[in-house]
Design an enzyme around this catalytic site. Structure first.
Site, short mmCIF file in Angstrom:
data_model
loop_
_atom_site.label_atom_id
_atom_site.label_comp_id
_atom_site.label_asym_id
_atom_site.label_seq_id
_atom_site.Cartn_x
_atom_site.Cartn_y
_atom_site.Cartn_z
N HIS A 181 38.77 39.03 18.13
CA HIS A 181 39.39 38.24 17.05
C HIS A 181 40.90 38.38 17.11
O HIS A 181 41.46 39.37 16.64
CB HIS A 181 38.86 38.72 15.71
N HIS A 184 43.87 34.12 12.73
CA HIS A 184 43.82 34.13 11.25
C HIS A 184 44.62 35.22 10.57
O HIS A 184 44.31 35.63 9.46
CB HIS A 184 42.34 34.18 10.79
N TYR A 186 44.96 38.36 11.31
CA TYR A 186 44.47 39.74 11.36
C TYR A 186 45.25 40.50 12.45
O TYR A 186 46.17 39.95 13.06
CB TYR A 186 42.95 39.75 11.54
C1 FMN Z 1 32.47 31.69 4.80
C2 FMN Z 1 33.39 31.70 5.99
C3 FMN Z 1 33.64 32.89 6.65
C4 FMN Z 1 34.47 32.91 7.79
N1 FMN Z 1 34.63 34.08 8.49
C5 FMN Z 1 35.28 34.06 9.67
C6 FMN Z 1 35.25 35.18 10.52
O1 FMN Z 1 34.56 36.17 10.28
N2 FMN Z 1 35.98 35.13 11.67
C7 FMN Z 1 36.69 34.01 12.02
O2 FMN Z 1 37.34 34.01 13.06
N3 FMN Z 1 36.68 32.92 11.24
C8 FMN Z 1 35.97 32.90 10.11
N4 FMN Z 1 35.88 31.75 9.37
C9 FMN Z 1 36.42 30.49 9.93
C10 FMN Z 1 35.33 29.74 10.69
O3 FMN Z 1 34.92 30.46 11.85
C11 FMN Z 1 35.81 28.34 11.12
O4 FMN Z 1 36.86 28.51 12.05
C12 FMN Z 1 36.29 27.51 9.94
O5 FMN Z 1 35.33 27.54 8.90
C13 FMN Z 1 36.55 26.05 10.35
O6 FMN Z 1 35.39 25.45 10.86
P1 FMN Z 1 34.46 24.48 9.95
O7 FMN Z 1 35.35 23.39 9.42
O8 FMN Z 1 33.43 23.95 10.91
O9 FMN Z 1 33.87 25.29 8.86
C14 FMN Z 1 35.08 31.71 8.23
C15 FMN Z 1 34.85 30.53 7.52
C16 FMN Z 1 34.00 30.50 6.44
C17 FMN Z 1 33.72 29.18 5.76
#
Ligand code: FMN
Length: 359
Positions: A181, A184, A186
Site C-alpha cells: 500500500h 492514500h 499512508y
Molecule cells: C469502505 C471502503 C474501504 C476502503 N479501504 C481501502 C483500503 O483498505 N485500501 C485501499 O487502498 N483503498 C481502500 N479503499 C479505496 C478503494 O480500494 C477504491 O480505490 C475506491 O473505493 C474507489 O473505487 P470505487 O469507486 O470502485 O469504490 C476503500 C474504499 C471503501 C469504499
C-alpha cells in the site's frame, strides 16, 4: 472473447478474469486482546460472497504490518501467527472458488489511530484503543489529527523489516499475490510526496531520496515473496495539489523504478495525502492515470475508481487503458457483478455447483 473475461497471467499465476476487487477496510476486527487484527466471521462472509460471485482476484483490505500501522484499532493485522491462521480459512475458500486471494500490506503512518468511518473517523487516543502515530516528518495530516512523531533511521529500518515479515506471513496464510500500500496518504505515500516529507536526510528532499523508503520496502518484500508469485504496488498517482505535491509525471517515473525492482502491476489510485483538495470525481476519473503509466512504461496496470458499468469496464480494457479493472463500492452493492457481466457479454465465469440452477 470479451476482454473482461480473458484470463491474465503474471509470472506463474493465471488469474481467471479481469474483474477484481480492490482492498476495502471493513474495520471489523477486535481492537484489543488476543483477537486483535484477526479476521472474523464478517471477513469470511464478505470475501466469500465476492468469490462465489465470480470475482477473478480479491485484494483483502489494508492489513497492518504492525499494531502501530493500523488505520483504526479495528483493522486487520498480519504481525502474528493467530492472524495467519485465521486468514487461512479465507484464502482456502477463495482458492477453492477459483478466485485468486491477494492481500494489501499497509502502514498507516500519520493517518493511524482513527475511529471507524461510520463513527466519524476522528483520531482516537488511548481511552478509545488509540496510540501515537509516526511519519517521515512531524506534520499533522489536518487540523483534526495530532502531529506524528518523526521516524528515526533505525525505526525506518524496523518498518521495512515489518513489511518483509508481513509478506512472509501472507505467504504462509495462502495468499497468491501481495500488494504494497503506497497510496492514500499512508506511510509509504507520505515518504513519496514532498507535501508530507520534509526530511533533510537520505529519505527526504530529492526524488531519489523520497522514493528510497518505498523501494527498500519493495526490495525487502520481493526478497521473501516467491519468484513465481506477482507483487503489486498501489500508488496515489497525484496528490491533486497545484504545487508542492506528488504528480502524475512522478508516478510515470516511479513506475519504471518499481518495475526494475520487481513489481509486476501498478494499482493506480489517487489522492488521500493532502487535506482540503478538490478532486474532480466522475465515472472512471482515475483511468487516465493508469492509462498513462501503461502507455509510457512497460508496467501492467489496474484501473480503479467509479468503474461500475459493464460496457464501461469492458471498454477500458479493450481500449488498452488497463490490464484489469477493480470495482470497489459496486462489488459491495452487487457481490455477483462478475457473473452479471459475463452473462451480458457472453463471457465465461465459474459458477459454484450449488448455484447451477441460476446460470
Ligand atoms: C469502505 C471502503 C474501504 C476502503 N479501504 C481501502 C483500503 O483498505 N485500501 C485501499 O487502498 N483503498 C481502500 N479503499 C479505496 C478503494 O480500494 C477504491 O480505490 C475506491 O473505493 C474507489 O473505487 P470505487 O469507486 O470502485 O469504490 C476503500 C474504499 C471503501 C469504499
Amino acid at each position: 472473447m470479451t476482454a473482461l473475461f480473458e484470463p491474465y497471467t503474471l509470472r506463474e499465476l493465471t488469474i481467471p478474469n479481469r474483474v477484481w476487487m480492490p482492498p476495502m477496510c471493513q474495520y471489523s476486527a477486535a481492537p484489543e486482546g488476543p483477537e486483535t487484527g484477526v479476521p472474523t466471521d464478517w471477513h469470511f462472509a464478505h470475501y466469500a460472497a465476492r468469490a462465489t460471485g465470480g470475482t477473478g482476484l480479491i485484494i483483502v483490505e489494508a492489513t497492518a504490518v504492525s499494531a502501530q500501522g493500523r488505520i483504526s484499532p479495528y483493522d486487520l493485522g498480519i504481525w502474528n501467527d493467530a492472524q495467519v491462521e485465521a486468514f487461512r480459512r479465507i484464502t482456502r475458500f477463495l482458492t477453492a472458488q477459483g478466485t485468486v486471494p491477494a492481500i494489501q500490506l499497509a502502514h498507516a503512518g500519520r493517518k493511524a489511530s482513527t475511529d471507524r468511518p461510520w463513527k466519524g473517523g476522528a483520531p482516537v487516543g488511548p481511552d478509545a484503543h488509540g496510540w501515537d502515530s509516526v511519519a517521515p516528518s512531524p506534520l499533522a495530516f489536518d487540523d483534526r489529527h495530532p502531529a506524528p512523531a518523526e521516524l528515526t533511521v533505525d525505526q525506518i529500518e524496523d518498518v521495512v523489516e515489518q513489511f518483509a515479515a508481513a509478506a512472509r506471513r501472507a505467504l504462509a496464510a495462502g495468499f497468491e499475490v501481495a500488494e504494497i500500500h503506497g497510496a492514500h496518504g499512508y506511510l509509504i505515500n507520505e515518504f513519496l510526496s514532498p507535501h508530507s516529507n520534509h526530511r533533510t536526510d537520505a529519505y527526504g528532499g530529492s526524488y531519489e531520496n523520497r522514493t528510497r523508503f518505498a523501494l527498500e520496502v519493495v526490495d525487502a518484500v520481493r526478497e521473501v515473496w516467491p519468484d513465481d508469485k506477482p507483487l503489486f504496488f498501489r500508488v496515489s498517482a497525484t496528490d491533486w495539489l497545484e504545487d508542492g505535491g506528488w504528480t502524475a509525471d512522478d508516478t510515470v517515473r516511479f513506475a519504471a523504478d518499481l518495475r526494475a525492482h520487481g513489481i509486476d502491476l501498478l494499482d493506480v489510485s489517487t489522492g488521500g495525502n493532502a487535506s482540503g483538495v478538490r478532486i474532480p470525481t466522475g465515472p472512471g476519473y482515475q483511468v487516465p492515470f493508469a492509462a498513462r503509466v501503461k502507455n509510457e512504461t512497460a508496467l501492467p496496470v489496474a484501473a480503479v475508481g467509479l468503474i461500475t458499468d459493464v460496457e464501461q469496464a469492458e471498454k477500458i480494457l479493450a481500449n488498452g487503458e488497463a490490464d484489469a479493472v477493480l470495482l470497489g463500492r459496486e462489488l459491495l452493492r452487487n457481490p455477483s457483478w462478475a457473473r452479471h457481466a459475463a452473462r451480458e457479454l457472453g463471457g465465461e465465469v465459474r459458477v459454484p455447483d450449488q448455484y447451477h440452477r441460476s446460470v
